[in-house]
Design an enzyme around this catalytic site. Structure first.
Site, PDB file in Angstrom:
ATOM      1  N   GLU A   1       0.833  -1.210   0.000  1.00 20.94           N
ATOM      2  CA  GLU A   1       0.000   0.000   0.000  1.00 20.94           C
ATOM      3  C   GLU A   1       0.864   1.255   0.000  1.00 20.94           C
ATOM      4  O   GLU A   1       0.654   2.182  -0.786  1.00 20.94           O
ATOM      5  CB  GLU A   1      -0.909  -0.002   1.219  1.00 20.94           C
ATOM      6  CG  GLU A   1      -1.642   1.300   1.482  1.00 20.94           C
ATOM      7  CD  GLU A   1      -1.954   1.485   2.952  1.00 20.94           C
ATOM      8  OE1 GLU A   1      -1.236   2.245   3.631  1.00 20.94           O
ATOM      9  OE2 GLU A   1      -2.934   0.874   3.425  1.00 20.94           O
TER      10      GLU A   1
ATOM     11  N   ASP B   1      -5.501  -4.027  -2.411  1.00 22.41           N
ATOM     12  CA  ASP B   1      -5.439  -2.571  -2.585  1.00 22.41           C
ATOM     13  C   ASP B   1      -4.030  -2.122  -2.923  1.00 22.41           C
ATOM     14  O   ASP B   1      -3.834  -1.234  -3.762  1.00 22.41           O
ATOM     15  CB  ASP B   1      -5.979  -1.842  -1.359  1.00 22.41           C
ATOM     16  CG  ASP B   1      -5.115  -2.006  -0.122  1.00 22.41           C
ATOM     17  OD1 ASP B   1      -4.506  -3.079   0.050  1.00 22.41           O
ATOM     18  OD2 ASP B   1      -5.063  -1.062   0.694  1.00 22.41           O
TER      19      ASP B   1
END
Length: 342
Positions: free
Chosen positions: A57, A114
């Site tokens: 991330e 993500d």
């Protein structure tokens, strides 16, 4: 708002060059602060709120910020670090966490979707901005593995799994709606023209609309989807909160022009019930209890772009308490800059 309307907006942004050059001076200035505080010379982005660990991330956010600010040297260093230390050898996804000083430094090979989508988003934008078709090819390879390895059917939905391991139960799958990085999903469709991305986005919009709970009608950090019926519930095993993860849901959907009016209205009602000086860091969606502390500046930045009436100027990164709050704030700067360009 329909997916097709949002896709049309994305294609206009891409063709006009807004994705290629979205950075006014404010974004570049805030990136310089982020870079000085959280980017190490090796290209590793450090999460100061979690013991100095690094993760996919953070690398994705850093790469996205550098691409937006036109900082090719920093982008290259972060991309090289991610490829060398986190990218899998058997697919194009990334291990989610790096622990400096530990042996091995990557003890868990599980991915975080993500992070994969943020890295791909950054690569696609950098490819356009810096005229590097190899970056676009790298992005497309990541998107291909996300689509083939991280999506599955659950009831009436095609869902985006948070990671390869640990989120499939006997009767349900566990989702994190903040992993639906909608600008990245739009870019995936734009680059690949694969209609499966449209289904993922449409079902993501449906899940955010239906998967909201409590007096404020907010999405939980973790959502359970019944594999047979598609029934939605707050996932067990995590606090039943709108907090650290779910704060990104309104931001990502606003940024992609996919925040439905009724969903925006509920966020607006929540923000303005408390106001900028008393916004909670979390709220329990079953009891209504709030955190004993107020939200950090990054949360306020998200609220400011999604209906907080009493907001003033966006906070600057000088006062960010940690990496995550700084990242949220800089994401809002970029989203607002692109809204202005559009």
């Amino acid at each position: 708002m329909s997916v097709m309307a949002a896709m049309g907006g994305a294609q206009v942004l891409s063709s006009t060059g807004a994705f290629a050059d979205p950075a006014p001076d404010a974004v570049a200035q805030q990136w310089a602060i982020f870079r000085a505080k959280y980017l190490r010379p090796s290209g590793r982005v450090v999460d100061t709120g979690n013991g100095g660990e690094s993760h996919s991330e953070g690398q994705g956010y850093g790469m996205l910020f550098a691409a937006s600010a036109g900082d090719l040297a920093s982008f290259q260093s972060m991309w090289m670090w991610a490829r060398t230390n986190l990218q899998h050898t058997n697919d194009k996804l990334f291990s989610w966490r790096f622990l400096k000083g530990h042996q091995p430094p990557v003890p868990d090979k599980n991915n975080a979707t993500d992070g994969d989508l943020l890295i791909a988003l950054a690569l696609g934008r950098a490819g356009k901005r810096f005229q590097r078709p190899d970056y676009i090819q790298d992005a497309m390879a990541i998107y291909g593995d996300v689509l083939n390895l991280m999506t599955m059917k659950a009831g009436p939905y095609v869902v985006l799994m948070p990671g390869a391991v640990g989120f499939t139960k006997k009767d349900s799958v566990i989702l994190n709606l903040s992993y639906y990085v909608m600008p990245s999903l739009l870019q995936a469709f734009d680059l690949t023209a694969d209609p499966r991305w449209r289904q993922v986005m449409e079902d993501g919009i449906r899940l955010v609309s239906a998967g909201r709970f409590g007096q404020w009608r907010l999405p939980p950090d973790w959502l359970a989807v019944n594999r047979a019926t598609g029934a939605l519930s707050i996932a067990s095993g995590w606090p039943p909160r709108f907090s650290y993860d779910a704060i990104r849901v309104p931001l990502y959907f606003y940024w992609a022009h996919m925040l439905a009016p009724n969903v925006l209205a509920d966020f607006t009602r929540f923000w303005n019930n408390f106001g900028a000086n008393a916004l909670p860091g979390w709220v329990d969606l079953t009891t209504g209890a709030r955190s004993p502390y107020n939200a950090p500046p990054g949360y306020l930045a998200v609220a400011e772009c999604t209906g907080l009436d009493s907001a003033g100027e966006l906070p600057t990164l000088d006062h960010a308490p940690d990496y995550y709050s700084a990242a949220l704030t800089l994401l809002v700067y970029i989203a607002r800059a692109e809204e202005t360009i559009k």
